[in-house]
Design a protein around this motif. Sequence first.
Motif, PDB file in Angstrom:
ATOM      1  N   GLU A  16       0.817  -1.211   0.000  1.00 25.30           N
ATOM      2  CA  GLU A  16       0.000   0.000   0.000  1.00 25.30           C
ATOM      3  C   GLU A  16       0.857   1.270   0.000  1.00 25.30           C
ATOM      4  N   THR A  39      -2.467 -12.317   3.442  1.00 25.98           N
ATOM      5  CA  THR A  39      -3.320 -11.242   3.914  1.00 25.98           C
ATOM      6  C   THR A  39      -3.872 -11.578   5.289  1.00 25.98           C
ATOM      7  N   GLN A  89     -15.629   2.799  -2.458  1.00 27.01           N
ATOM      8  CA  GLN A  89     -15.787   1.767  -3.476  1.00 27.01           C
ATOM      9  C   GLN A  89     -17.149   1.118  -3.341  1.00 27.01           C
ATOM     10  N   PHE A 145     -16.602  -8.117  -7.237  1.00 33.08           N
ATOM     11  CA  PHE A 145     -16.049  -7.271  -8.294  1.00 33.08           C
ATOM     12  C   PHE A 145     -16.442  -5.831  -7.971  1.00 33.08           C
ATOM     13  N   LEU A 196     -11.115  -8.689  -2.959  1.00 30.11           N
ATOM     14  CA  LEU A 196     -12.113  -9.084  -3.954  1.00 30.11           C
ATOM     15  C   LEU A 196     -12.168 -10.598  -4.095  1.00 30.11           C
ATOM     16  N   ASP A 197     -11.002 -11.227  -4.177  1.00 31.00           N
ATOM     17  CA  ASP A 197     -10.943 -12.687  -4.326  1.00 31.00           C
ATOM     18  C   ASP A 197     -11.491 -13.409  -3.093  1.00 31.00           C
ATOM     19  N   PHE A 241      -5.938  -5.028  -2.167  1.00 30.13           N
ATOM     20  CA  PHE A 241      -7.302  -4.852  -2.666  1.00 30.13           C
ATOM     21  C   PHE A 241      -7.798  -6.039  -3.490  1.00 30.13           C
ATOM     22  N   GLU A 242      -6.976  -6.528  -4.407  1.00 28.56           N
ATOM     23  CA  GLU A 242      -7.388  -7.674  -5.237  1.00 28.56           C
ATOM     24  C   GLU A 242      -7.649  -8.912  -4.383  1.00 28.56           C
ATOM     25  N   ASP A 243      -6.882  -9.069  -3.323  1.00 24.87           N
ATOM     26  CA  ASP A 243      -7.086 -10.204  -2.425  1.00 24.87           C
ATOM     27  C   ASP A 243      -8.431 -10.094  -1.705  1.00 24.87           C
ATOM     28  N   THR A 281      -4.214   0.677  -4.286  1.00 20.59           N
ATOM     29  CA  THR A 281      -3.213  -0.316  -4.681  1.00 20.59           C
ATOM     30  C   THR A 281      -3.845  -1.690  -4.883  1.00 20.59           C
ATOM     31  N   GLN A 282      -3.237  -2.468  -5.759  1.00 18.65           N
ATOM     32  CA  GLN A 282      -3.743  -3.809  -6.063  1.00 18.65           C
ATOM     33  C   GLN A 282      -3.552  -4.761  -4.886  1.00 18.65           C
ATOM     34  N   VAL A 283      -2.466  -4.560  -4.118  1.00 17.88           N
ATOM     35  CA  VAL A 283      -2.212  -5.357  -2.916  1.00 17.88           C
ATOM     36  C   VAL A 283      -2.574  -4.480  -1.732  1.00 17.88           C
TER      37      VAL A 283
END
Length: 134
Positions: A52, A131, A93, A75, A69-70, A65-67, A61-63
């Motif tokens: 972050e 995470t 969001q 989505f 979502l997964d 955040f993407e985790d 940031t993708q890390v």
Amino acid sequence: MKNFQNYVPQKYETADFQKVEEGIYKTKSPYDSDMIFVTSLSFEQEPDQYGEEDGCPSYITQVPFEDLLDMFGLFVTDFYEDLNETSEKICYQEFGASELENIQNLRTIIGKRFYAVPYIDESTGNEYYKTVLE
């Protein structure tokens, strides 16, 4: 990412959104004609946390955040660009899912932290992260 809070945008008061339960709405997907469940949250990124470092409301940031979502099978359905461009600390969001349970599970994160912790795989020497939800 910390200080997750419920966020209720004005659009949820329109005919396009049907309230299912507190903070959760049913609406048409912005990507196709399917009906989905959505909720909106605000949170803060933690620039001192792994992944972050460059995070801010206008750049989430993708890390990790993407985790997130997964983990919850989600989505993003709205980035709230105007809010995120003008906010100094708070990110906004909207999250969507085809299953109500996924949104209900996401909302358990309200009031908690979700962040990444790096580690080195001893057998390969490669860096990875896990995470943590607390």
